[in-house]
Design an enzyme around this catalytic site. Structure first.
Site, short mmCIF file in Angstrom:
data_model
loop_
_atom_site.label_atom_id
_atom_site.label_comp_id
_atom_site.label_asym_id
_atom_site.label_seq_id
_atom_site.Cartn_x
_atom_site.Cartn_y
_atom_site.Cartn_z
N ARG A 163 -14.29 -1.55 13.40
CA ARG A 163 -15.28 -0.86 12.57
C ARG A 163 -16.69 -0.89 13.19
NH1 ARG A 163 -10.99 0.08 10.56
NH2 ARG A 163 -10.52 0.28 8.34
N SER A 230 -12.37 1.23 1.77
CA SER A 230 -12.56 -0.24 1.82
C SER A 230 -14.05 -0.52 1.73
CB SER A 230 -12.05 -0.81 3.14
OG SER A 230 -10.69 -0.58 3.31
N GLU A 326 -18.43 -3.03 4.59
CA GLU A 326 -18.19 -1.97 5.58
C GLU A 326 -19.11 -0.79 5.20
OE1 GLU A 326 -13.99 -0.82 6.12
OE2 GLU A 326 -14.69 1.19 6.62
N1 EPU Z 1 -3.89 -7.20 -0.71
C1 EPU Z 1 -3.81 -7.89 -1.88
N2 EPU Z 1 -4.47 -7.39 -2.97
C2 EPU Z 1 -5.21 -6.27 -2.90
C3 EPU Z 1 -5.32 -5.57 -1.69
C4 EPU Z 1 -4.64 -6.06 -0.59
O1 EPU Z 1 -3.14 -8.91 -1.98
O2 EPU Z 1 -5.78 -5.91 -3.93
C5 EPU Z 1 -3.11 -7.67 0.45
C6 EPU Z 1 -1.93 -6.74 0.76
O3 EPU Z 1 -0.82 -7.03 -0.04
C7 EPU Z 1 -1.67 -7.01 2.21
C8 EPU Z 1 -3.07 -7.32 2.75
O4 EPU Z 1 -3.91 -7.62 1.65
O5 EPU Z 1 -0.86 -8.13 2.38
C9 EPU Z 1 -3.67 -6.17 3.57
O6 EPU Z 1 -3.70 -4.99 2.76
P1 EPU Z 1 -3.58 -3.52 3.42
O7 EPU Z 1 -2.39 -3.45 4.32
O8 EPU Z 1 -3.71 -2.52 2.32
O9 EPU Z 1 -4.78 -3.39 4.41
P2 EPU Z 1 -6.29 -3.85 4.32
O10 EPU Z 1 -6.50 -4.87 5.38
O11 EPU Z 1 -6.65 -4.19 2.95
C10 EPU Z 1 -7.12 -2.12 6.11
C11 EPU Z 1 -8.25 -1.14 6.27
C12 EPU Z 1 -7.94 0.15 5.51
C13 EPU Z 1 -6.63 0.72 6.03
C14 EPU Z 1 -5.51 -0.33 5.85
C15 EPU Z 1 -4.19 0.12 6.42
C16 EPU Z 1 -10.24 -2.49 6.53
C17 EPU Z 1 -11.51 -2.95 5.93
N3 EPU Z 1 -9.48 -1.72 5.76
O12 EPU Z 1 -7.08 -2.49 4.74
O13 EPU Z 1 -8.98 1.06 5.82
O14 EPU Z 1 -6.28 1.91 5.36
O15 EPU Z 1 -5.90 -1.55 6.55
O16 EPU Z 1 -4.21 0.05 7.81
O17 EPU Z 1 -9.96 -2.83 7.69
C18 EPU Z 1 -11.07 1.90 5.04
O18 EPU Z 1 -11.59 1.35 6.02
O19 EPU Z 1 -11.74 2.57 4.22
C19 EPU Z 1 -9.64 1.73 4.81
C20 EPU Z 1 -9.04 2.18 3.71
#
Ligand code: EPU
Length: 330
Positions: A163, A230, A326
């Site tokens: 990012r 995010s 972010e």
């Molecule tokens: N999780 C929870 N509770 C929640 C949300 C997430 O327990 O309310 C857990 C999920 O179960 C999972 C872990 O957190 O085990 C990671 O969740 P997820 O795979 O949805 O990915 P993320 O790390 O939360 C990142 C990016 C997203 C992108 C997703 C998929 C960042 C800040 N965010 O989210 O990007 O879509 O991976 O690759 O790196 C964005 O930047 O706007 C964005 C949506």
């Protein structure tokens, strides 16, 4: 180039926050360098300027007393040279992803449905579902508002990281006009994101569809609720902190090894701290994804900031981890 005075920014930020800018200048694909140079001397060069992409990562807390510079969203057709595609910075990123697939060029399908513009995708190094913009950016063409000339940056010049690009260190300096992406003629699906593992036989179009559905399952539909995707970055912690949390919380998702340590899931930390589904004033934490703050009803930027601050303090207190937004708060 078009100029508007005293304009509402509600349609220009995906949170849908209703503030005004004193002036907005919309740059168009055919504008000459001489026209771009006029941006340097607005009000004798003293005017504060804010460069706005799709506004999908910005939270306005008050009216902007200066000029907002943005690129027209008109989707000038990308230009293709073999596997290189050059797109107008104001083009909607998802329109470009669709265009690449329609034209038999692959790689960016994992970036489907990411809100925002082509130019912002390079600034922010947007990423999702196992891919990041930096994997495809060949070069970036920008107008340097400080020194007044056109310049081209290679992928290495952009210093991309999670990012991050060097453009973030000099806000307001480079107006990104075009980005050239290097794609592939052969489709080789990137199924590194766990939920995609079961799709080895999907076509590129089917993978794009699956990713779009996955994304909208976790994020508010823009036509229903504003948000900035995010809100926080996933924090990177050192081995000692990770080992402590790993031992304390058996349900914590595994961290991804990352430059400088271990990348934790901010969404899980916020969820585990009890914030999912809570609202404070007009701002809320999305019930299906704690990493997303959303507009629960005519919210102000101050309400978003105040909710974000409360979450940061609570997560710091409960887990000893600092969350960094972010989203950019203006
Ligand atoms: N999780 C929870 N509770 C929640 C949300 C997430 O327990 O309310 C857990 C999920 O179960 C999972 C872990 O957190 O085990 C990671 O969740 P997820 O795979 O949805 O990915 P993320 O790390 O939360 C990142 C990016 C997203 C992108 C997703 C998929 C960042 C800040 N965010 O989210 O990007 O879509 O991976 O690759 O790196 C964005 O930047 O706007 C964005 C949506």
């Amino acid at each position: 180039m078009k100029s508007f005075d005293n304009i509402s920014l509600k349609a220009y930020n995906t949170f849908g926050i209703d503030v005004k800018a004193r002036r907005m200048v919309v740059v168009e694909p055919g504008d000459s360098v001489e026209q771009l140079a006029t941006l340097r001397s607005l009000d004798g060069g003293t005017e504060p300027e804010l460069i706005l992409g799709g506004g999908s990562n910005m939270v306005f807390t008050k009216d902007y007393d200066g000029t907002v510079v943005t690129l027209s969203r008109e989707s000038a057709c990308p230009v293709r040279q073999s596997t290189l595609v050059t797109a107008w910075g104001g083009m909607v990123m998802d329109d470009l992803v669709r265009w690449t697939l329609d034209n038999g060029l692959y790689g960016m399908e994992n970036l489907s449905a990411i809100p925002g513009t082509v130019g912002a995708s390079a600034v922010q190094n947007v990423g999702a579902y196992g891919a990041e913009a930096k994997d495809f950016v060949e070069s970036v063409e920008a107008y340097d508002l400080k020194d007044g000339h056109l310049c081209t940056f290679s992928n290495a010049d952009c210093c991309f990281a999670y990012r991050y690009s060097m453009f973030k260190d000099v806000p307001g300096r480079y107006l990104i006009l075009r980005v050239t992406f290097r794609l592939k003629k052969e489709y080789a699906p990137n199924l590194s994101y766990k939920a995609l593992e079961g799709l080895p036989h999907a076509t590129a179009g089917e993978l794009r569809q699956a990713i779009t559905e996955l994304r909208w399952g976790k994020l508010p539909r823009p036509e229903e609720h504003g948000s900035a995707g995010s809100f926080f970055k996933n924090p990177v912690v050192d081995e000692e902190v990770y080992a402590r949390l790993r031992q304390q919380y058996a349900d914590m998702p595994d961290a991804h090894p990352s430059a400088g340590g271990y990348k934790l899931s901010a969404g899980w930390l916020i969820d585990r701290a009890g914030w999912k589904g809570r609202t404070q004033g007009g701002a809320g934490v999305w019930p299906k994804n704690a990493l997303v703050l959303y507009n629960a009803g005519a919210c102000t930027g101050e309400e978003v900031r105040s909710l974000a601050n409360a979450i940061q303090q609570d997560v710091k207190q409960k887990f000893g981890v600092v969350l960094e937004p972010e989203a950019i708060i203006i």
